[in-house]
Design a protein around this motif. Structure first.
Motif, PDB file in Angstrom:
ATOM      1  N   TYR A   1       3.481  12.044  -0.734  1.00 27.75           N
ATOM      2  CA  TYR A   1       2.489  10.989  -0.943  1.00 27.75           C
ATOM      3  C   TYR A   1       2.560   9.889   0.117  1.00 27.75           C
ATOM      4  O   TYR A   1       1.534   9.328   0.512  1.00 27.75           O
ATOM      5  N   ALA A   2       3.767   9.541   0.571  1.00 28.81           N
ATOM      6  CA  ALA A   2       3.940   8.387   1.454  1.00 28.81           C
ATOM      7  C   ALA A   2       3.123   8.474   2.751  1.00 28.81           C
ATOM      8  O   ALA A   2       2.452   7.497   3.114  1.00 28.81           O
TER       9      ALA A   2
ATOM     10  N   ILE B   1       5.130   7.574   7.326  1.00 30.01           N
ATOM     11  CA  ILE B   1       5.769   8.724   7.987  1.00 30.01           C
ATOM     12  C   ILE B   1       7.284   8.564   8.028  1.00 30.01           C
ATOM     13  O   ILE B   1       8.042   9.514   7.772  1.00 30.01           O
ATOM     14  N   ALA B   2       7.749   7.352   8.334  1.00 29.31           N
ATOM     15  CA  ALA B   2       9.197   7.130   8.438  1.00 29.31           C
ATOM     16  C   ALA B   2       9.884   7.262   7.084  1.00 29.31           C
ATOM     17  O   ALA B   2      10.945   7.897   6.977  1.00 29.31           O
ATOM     18  N   SER B   3       9.304   6.675   6.050  1.00 27.40           N
ATOM     19  CA  SER B   3       9.944   6.768   4.731  1.00 27.40           C
ATOM     20  C   SER B   3      10.002   8.209   4.244  1.00 27.40           C
ATOM     21  O   SER B   3      10.988   8.632   3.627  1.00 27.40           O
ATOM     22  N   ALA B   4       8.963   8.994   4.555  1.00 21.96           N
ATOM     23  CA  ALA B   4       8.943  10.392   4.116  1.00 21.96           C
ATOM     24  C   ALA B   4       9.956  11.233   4.875  1.00 21.96           C
ATOM     25  O   ALA B   4      10.748  11.969   4.273  1.00 21.96           O
ATOM     26  N   ASN B   5       9.960  11.122   6.207  1.00 24.75           N
ATOM     27  CA  ASN B   5      10.759  12.037   7.030  1.00 24.75           C
ATOM     28  C   ASN B   5      12.185  11.578   7.288  1.00 24.75           C
ATOM     29  O   ASN B   5      13.038  12.398   7.653  1.00 24.75           O
ATOM     30  N   LEU B   6      12.449  10.293   7.098  1.00 27.05           N
ATOM     31  CA  LEU B   6      13.813   9.806   7.293  1.00 27.05           C
ATOM     32  C   LEU B   6      14.564   9.597   5.988  1.00 27.05           C
ATOM     33  O   LEU B   6      15.792   9.532   5.990  1.00 27.05           O
TER      34      LEU B   6
ATOM     35  N   ALA C   1       1.506   0.388   8.751  1.00 21.16           N
ATOM     36  CA  ALA C   1       1.406   1.162   7.506  1.00 21.16           C
ATOM     37  C   ALA C   1       1.678   2.640   7.772  1.00 21.16           C
ATOM     38  O   ALA C   1       2.318   3.315   6.966  1.00 21.16           O
ATOM     39  N   THR C   2       1.198   3.135   8.908  1.00 19.58           N
ATOM     40  CA  THR C   2       1.458   4.537   9.260  1.00 19.58           C
ATOM     41  C   THR C   2       2.950   4.768   9.462  1.00 19.58           C
ATOM     42  O   THR C   2       3.498   5.793   9.039  1.00 19.58           O
ATOM     43  N   ILE C   3       3.607   3.812  10.118  1.00 19.94           N
ATOM     44  CA  ILE C   3       5.062   3.927  10.318  1.00 19.94           C
ATOM     45  C   ILE C   3       5.777   3.972   8.977  1.00 19.94           C
ATOM     46  O   ILE C   3       6.675   4.795   8.763  1.00 19.94           O
ATOM     47  N   TYR C   4       5.382   3.084   8.056  1.00 17.90           N
ATOM     48  CA  TYR C   4       6.010   3.057   6.735  1.00 17.90           C
ATOM     49  C   TYR C   4       5.892   4.424   6.066  1.00 17.90           C
ATOM     50  O   TYR C   4       6.859   4.943   5.501  1.00 17.90           O
TER      51      TYR C   4
ATOM     52  N   ILE D   1       0.829  -1.209   0.000  1.00 16.45           N
ATOM     53  CA  ILE D   1       0.000   0.000   0.000  1.00 16.45           C
ATOM     54  C   ILE D   1       0.865   1.261   0.000  1.00 16.45           C
ATOM     55  O   ILE D   1       0.638   2.181  -0.791  1.00 16.45           O
ATOM     56  N   VAL D   2       1.862   1.322   0.864  1.00 18.67           N
ATOM     57  CA  VAL D   2       2.632   2.557   1.056  1.00 18.67           C
ATOM     58  C   VAL D   2       3.762   2.695   0.031  1.00 18.67           C
ATOM     59  O   VAL D   2       3.816   3.690  -0.705  1.00 18.67           O
ATOM     60  N   ILE D   3       4.656   1.737  -0.022  1.00 16.22           N
ATOM     61  CA  ILE D   3       5.834   1.877  -0.882  1.00 16.22           C
ATOM     62  C   ILE D   3       5.466   1.731  -2.357  1.00 16.22           C
ATOM     63  O   ILE D   3       5.786   2.599  -3.185  1.00 16.22           O
ATOM     64  N   VAL D   4       4.768   0.634  -2.687  1.00 17.72           N
ATOM     65  CA  VAL D   4       4.367   0.451  -4.081  1.00 17.72           C
ATOM     66  C   VAL D   4       3.395   1.544  -4.504  1.00 17.72           C
ATOM     67  O   VAL D   4       3.467   2.066  -5.622  1.00 17.72           O
ATOM     68  N   GLY D   5       2.494   1.909  -3.592  1.00 18.18           N
ATOM     69  CA  GLY D   5       1.541   2.980  -3.895  1.00 18.18           C
ATOM     70  C   GLY D   5       2.229   4.309  -4.126  1.00 18.18           C
ATOM     71  O   GLY D   5       1.847   5.080  -5.024  1.00 18.18           O
ATOM     72  N   THR D   6       3.267   4.614  -3.336  1.00 19.55           N
ATOM     73  CA  THR D   6       4.018   5.865  -3.522  1.00 19.55           C
ATOM     74  C   THR D   6       4.727   5.879  -4.867  1.00 19.55           C
ATOM     75  O   THR D   6       4.731   6.897  -5.567  1.00 19.55           O
ATOM     76  N   ILE D   7       5.322   4.747  -5.225  1.00 17.45           N
ATOM     77  CA  ILE D   7       5.991   4.658  -6.531  1.00 17.45           C
ATOM     78  C   ILE D   7       4.978   4.834  -7.656  1.00 17.45           C
ATOM     79  O   ILE D   7       5.240   5.528  -8.651  1.00 17.45           O
TER      80      ILE D   7
END
Length: 246
Positions: free
Chosen positions: A152-153, A193-198, A188-191, A38-44
């Motif tokens: 988006y993430a 927020i963490a991918s965006a801000n880190l 999913a929330t961690i994925y 949902i998060v990573i593939v969806g962001t791509i």
């Protein structure tokens, strides 16, 4: 090699893993195939729709700049320009012809070639600034690809959490599944927020800084070549370029 960027990426991963362990959640809680899709593939997927192919390709090409920026030494470039000004003063602009093929930077090579060809200073400035602005615009658009992913993430992370809670609501009759379902929803929330801000937003900021540095160096090249074309004194040129070294 940009040691700070490399250290930052390692610390980001350590913070996620270490934090999960210290909080008692364990490393296993960080993995969720549903959250990843949902998060990573969806962001791509979102950034594919958002970005023209040429810009996305450029973004992949400059991603390495986060940890390994292109080589740059303004002091060396400035010294080289001053040396050329001394050569031009003694031998004329044609004396610089032997240095044209020695240049590996296409921008510097083009400018020096125009100088040797006797192009008018204002024409040199105009053509080099067009190249400079075009390259900067293309690179900044590429850096904004990661900025867009950082936007988006988190939203997709919320969507993943909502999907997880929907699944929890469907299993209210089975209390044994509630805890695991809620934990998976928050993963999913961690994925997001963490991918965006880190990762995504810091990478975009670092790329913008590298691009700004490259642009500043090329602006110095333009000013130096124009000064040579106008026949300025080498000492004056050296003093002018010194302002770009800070």
């Amino acid at each position: 090699m940009d040691i700070l960027s490399l250290l930052g990426i390692l610390l980001a991963l350590a913070a996620l893993v270490g934090g999960s362990i210290l909080k008692g959640a364990g490393i296993g809680s960080l993995w969720s195939s549903a959250a990843f899709v949902i998060v990573i593939v969806g962001t791509i997927a979102a950034i594919f729709v958002h970005t023209p192919p040429s810009v996305f390709k450029r973004a992949l090409n400059i991603l390495i700049w986060v940890v390994k920026p292109p080589p740059s030494d303004r002091q060396v470039v400035a010294s080289r320009i001053v040396e050329w000004s001394n050569t031009a003063r003694r031998q004329g602009l044609l004396g610089l012809e032997v240095h044209v093929n020695e240049q590996h930077d296409p921008f510097l090579k083009k400018g020096l070639q125009m100088l040797v060809d006797g192009v008018e200073p204002e024409s040199i400035r105009r053509m080099l600034e067009i190249d400079l602005e075009g390259q900067e615009h293309h690179d900044l658009a590429a850096a904004k690809v990661f900025e867009g992913m950082g936007i988006y993430a988190p939203t997709l992370g919320i969507i993943g959490a909502v999907f997880g809670l929907i699944a929890v609501m469907k299993n209210l009759g089975d209390p044994s599944k509630l805890g695991h379902g809620i934990a998976a929803a928050f993963t999913a929330t961690i994925y997001g927020i963490a991918s965006a801000n880190l990762f995504f937003l810091p990478m975009a900021a670092k790329l913008k800084a590298v691009i700004a540095s490259r642009t500043g160096e090329r602006e110095m090249v333009v000013e130096g070549l124009i000064a040579i074309a106008q026949g300025e004194n080498p000492r004056n040129i050296e003093a002018k370029l010194a302002g770009f070294l800070h």
